[in-house]
Design a protein around this motif. Sequence first.
Motif, PDB file in Angstrom:
ATOM      1  N   CYS A 223      13.081 -11.687  23.209  1.00 40.93           N
ATOM      2  CA  CYS A 223      12.777 -13.120  23.185  1.00 40.93           C
ATOM      3  C   CYS A 223      14.015 -13.999  23.085  1.00 40.93           C
ATOM      4  N   SER A 224      15.176 -13.402  22.940  1.00 40.75           N
ATOM      5  CA  SER A 224      16.412 -14.190  22.870  1.00 40.75           C
ATOM      6  C   SER A 224      17.201 -14.151  24.170  1.00 40.75           C
ATOM      7  N   LEU A 225      16.628 -13.527  25.201  1.00 43.06           N
ATOM      8  CA  LEU A 225      17.376 -13.326  26.443  1.00 43.06           C
ATOM      9  C   LEU A 225      17.330 -14.517  27.382  1.00 43.06           C
ATOM     10  N   GLY A 226      16.344 -15.395  27.213  1.00 37.96           N
ATOM     11  CA  GLY A 226      16.176 -16.486  28.164  1.00 37.96           C
ATOM     12  C   GLY A 226      15.522 -15.993  29.440  1.00 37.96           C
ATOM     13  N   PRO A 227      15.629 -16.748  30.539  1.00 37.84           N
ATOM     14  CA  PRO A 227      15.008 -16.333  31.800  1.00 37.84           C
ATOM     15  C   PRO A 227      15.533 -14.975  32.267  1.00 37.84           C
ATOM     16  N   VAL A 228      14.631 -14.159  32.762  1.00 40.02           N
ATOM     17  CA  VAL A 228      14.970 -12.803  33.196  1.00 40.02           C
ATOM     18  C   VAL A 228      14.456 -12.590  34.617  1.00 40.02           C
ATOM     19  N   THR A 229      15.245 -11.901  35.429  1.00 41.76           N
ATOM     20  CA  THR A 229      14.799 -11.486  36.760  1.00 41.76           C
ATOM     21  C   THR A 229      14.861  -9.965  36.837  1.00 41.76           C
ATOM     22  N   ILE A 230      13.981  -9.391  37.641  1.00 37.97           N
ATOM     23  CA  ILE A 230      13.954  -7.941  37.786  1.00 37.97           C
ATOM     24  C   ILE A 230      13.868  -7.553  39.254  1.00 37.97           C
ATOM     25  N   THR A 231      14.444  -6.394  39.559  1.00 41.75           N
ATOM     26  CA  THR A 231      14.313  -5.761  40.866  1.00 41.75           C
ATOM     27  C   THR A 231      13.677  -4.400  40.633  1.00 41.75           C
ATOM     28  N   VAL A 232      12.522  -4.181  41.254  1.00 43.01           N
ATOM     29  CA  VAL A 232      11.712  -2.998  40.978  1.00 43.01           C
ATOM     30  C   VAL A 232      11.689  -2.094  42.208  1.00 43.01           C
ATOM     31  N   GLN A 233      12.051  -0.821  42.000  1.00 41.25           N
ATOM     32  CA  GLN A 233      11.908   0.191  43.042  1.00 41.25           C
ATOM     33  C   GLN A 233      10.554   0.857  42.837  1.00 41.25           C
ATOM     34  N   MET A 234       9.639   0.692  43.798  1.00 38.16           N
ATOM     35  CA  MET A 234       8.290   1.216  43.619  1.00 38.16           C
ATOM     36  C   MET A 234       7.652   1.584  44.952  1.00 38.16           C
ATOM     37  N   ASP A 235       7.018   2.733  44.971  1.00 41.48           N
ATOM     38  CA  ASP A 235       6.234   3.165  46.130  1.00 41.48           C
ATOM     39  C   ASP A 235       6.974   2.971  47.444  1.00 41.48           C
ATOM     40  N   GLY A 236       8.254   3.323  47.467  1.00 38.03           N
ATOM     41  CA  GLY A 236       9.025   3.253  48.698  1.00 38.03           C
ATOM     42  C   GLY A 236       9.447   1.866  49.113  1.00 38.03           C
TER      43      GLY A 236
END
Length: 248
Positions: A223-236
Amino acid sequence: MTRTRIFLRTIAAIVACGSFTPGTGSISAALSAPTDTGAGLNISPLRIEIESTQSGATVLVANRATRALPVQTRLFEWTQEGGEDVYAPSTALTISPSIISIPAGETQIVRLIRKSPATAGEKRYRLIVDQLPDPTLAHSGTAEARIRFNVPVFIDRDKAVPESLAWAIGPDGLTVTNSGGATAKIVRIDAKKANGAPIELQRNSLRYVMGGSMISWPVANACSLGPVTITVQMDGRTVDATPRTTCN
């Protein structure tokens, strides 16, 4: 009669099939060189899908050891509770043969056969293939190396509503909820702060999230990280997402 639900634990060398291949798997499991240790089993495919129009599937179990290996195959129903995988013995498919001795250098065909017609929705199981102990090799103080394969089995996946994933970050870390019907295979996640600094996720390895389930990845001080973005490797494929915050 209530079936006992169990978590399958590692009691020997384990190969968690499907956990290292981003695709759906094919009859292409690498074959090892012959070995005297007994740990010379290979199987293919690494993921089994039986569509609604199919009556079953086949699995190849290859013995690359220099002696015969006893093998047992079993089916488990696969569900999720509290974000964790739970297995329960199942007879939903006929497995033939279920206990075999595979001669050195030979490959055994194992058949998985439907017992009932296709129905709407995805059904999930795990095929467990165990190398059994060989009593003739038992020596005091000596442990025999053995292999367990844990193969995901999906039935009628083609009749399931596609997965629908919603990402969030909050006190429990990073979470994903699947409100669809099909299981999503998540291979890896790369998370970053707004300034591009990487965020360490615990348990950041292959995981599945079933329809109607939620799983999480613990994150320190999320909760102290601020805005977060993610890149997900999934199902090819690769998916970029911005998790919503659930922090107060």
